[in-house]
Design an enzyme around this catalytic site. Sequence first.
Site, mmCIF file in Angstrom:
data_model
loop_
_atom_site.group_PDB
_atom_site.id
_atom_site.type_symbol
_atom_site.label_atom_id
_atom_site.label_comp_id
_atom_site.label_asym_id
_atom_site.label_seq_id
_atom_site.Cartn_x
_atom_site.Cartn_y
_atom_site.Cartn_z
ATOM 1 N N LYS A 180 40.431 35.066 37.226
ATOM 2 C CA LYS A 180 39.331 35.572 36.396
ATOM 3 C C LYS A 180 38.728 34.470 35.505
ATOM 4 C CE LYS A 180 39.712 39.659 38.171
ATOM 5 N NZ LYS A 180 40.983 39.661 38.878
HETATM 6 C C1 LIG Z 1 37.506 44.997 39.737
HETATM 7 C C2 LIG Z 1 38.929 44.786 39.330
HETATM 8 N N1 LIG Z 1 39.547 45.769 38.658
HETATM 9 C C3 LIG Z 1 40.819 45.637 38.262
HETATM 10 C C4 LIG Z 1 41.541 44.501 38.523
HETATM 11 C C5 LIG Z 1 42.959 44.484 38.145
HETATM 12 O O1 LIG Z 1 43.306 43.451 37.307
HETATM 13 P P1 LIG Z 1 44.770 42.848 37.325
HETATM 14 O O2 LIG Z 1 44.922 42.026 38.554
HETATM 15 O O3 LIG Z 1 44.825 42.040 36.072
HETATM 16 O O4 LIG Z 1 45.729 43.983 37.292
HETATM 17 C C6 LIG Z 1 40.916 43.432 39.191
HETATM 18 C C7 LIG Z 1 41.591 42.144 39.457
HETATM 19 O O5 LIG Z 1 42.458 41.948 40.215
HETATM 20 C C8 LIG Z 1 39.590 43.587 39.631
HETATM 21 O O6 LIG Z 1 38.982 42.609 40.312
#
Ligand SMILES: Cc1ncc(COP(=O)(O)O)c(C=O)c1O
Length: 398
Positions: A180
């Site tokens: 990110k």
């Molecule tokens: C659109 C979206 N929502 C939620 C997430 C979930 O984030 P995390 O990987 O930090 O749990 C991500 C990333 O992986 C994402 O790209």
Amino acid sequence: MKNTWRFGDLELKYLREVIDSGFGSGTSGNMNNRFEQAFAAKVGSKYAVTFNSGTGTLQAALYAVGVGYGDEVITTPLTVISNLDVILAQNAIPVFADIDEETFNIDPDDIARKITPRTKAIMPVALYGLCCDMDRIMELSRKHNIPVIMDAAEAHMAEYKGKSIATIAQITSFSTENSKHITTGDGGIVVTDNEDYAIKMRKFGSLGYAALPAGDGRIRRHKDIFQDPMYKRHDAFGYNFRMPEVAAALGLAQTERMEFFINLRMEIASMYADALSGCDYLLPQKTIDGYVNTYWTWTCRYVHPSISWRSFREKYVEFGGDGIYAAWALLYNETIFASGEWKKLCPPLYNSIEYKNQHCPVAERVQPQLMQFVTNFGSKSAAEPHVEALRKTIQYFT
Ligand SMILES: Cc1ncc(COP(=O)(O)O)c(C=O)c1O
């Protein structure tokens, strides 16, 4: 690709502070508060709560707005599995609304069609760095009194009609996972102006400690309160989804450097866009006037009439390009969903549900065409070979 360029002296300084503090509070400490306050100020929100992931944030947000057994949550099928998992984890029912062909984001008209008396939340996703059509989504929210949880995991500092993406929905969630815009390795941070939601989310991610306020994650702020055998510590259900303090140290540093990361991704996206020069079979995600897309990736639909997606990608890699990443399968086509495995999470509720009418024709057409190009490079010159690979691939097939 090594991403060491993402970390520097500021990250080391704050990490050192945490280590030197000896983890004084034993749980989410001061560094989390500092990260939360800096992030909230940066995106224009009142409260921020750190989590172990941008999945944990979304589940906490669903819990905070009251999503539970049998409630329906409307989301897009074109997203990461997290959006489905958190709905199921709340024993709620996922309802998929179709996407817009040009922005790839959820289509408010289809949300409107899918609202029922059981709809308890709308969870749009700002895909690839682009905010959704929030005026229309918030109009539905007001009309039907349904809270909106904006998933901005991929859209740090994105803007919508002059507003920060974090200031529109009732709750906005970000991920700080490795890929990110800013990263804590793994992690998430969720923002809101609503004190009640902030407290609920904080408790949900921190074992339901009764003393937790909206704006402070330390559970042992007042040591003496705990030293009473009659004291009851927990007044809510909660997981331990806290972000470790060492991760929060990275988050604080990266928040202070946020503009650098955002501007670089946007500049690299425009380098790819320039490389298209008249190519009519790569159709980039449409950024509508008044929106600021912060390009977690630069993404196109690939619609070449005769050369396959795979052949184009192979040539791109041959010319030195990094990847070209495919979009996730649609949520309802993922094996866990299509096989019915998810029903085991709550058989009495889920066994009776059929997904016959849940197909999203636009998403089905667009998903296999998507090509995501990496924007996560440390400089424009580091991105240039990949942009050049795109230019060469286009020339090769034109
Ligand atoms: C659109 C979206 N929502 C939620 C997430 C979930 O984030 P995390 O990987 O930090 O749990 C991500 C990333 O992986 C994402 O790209």
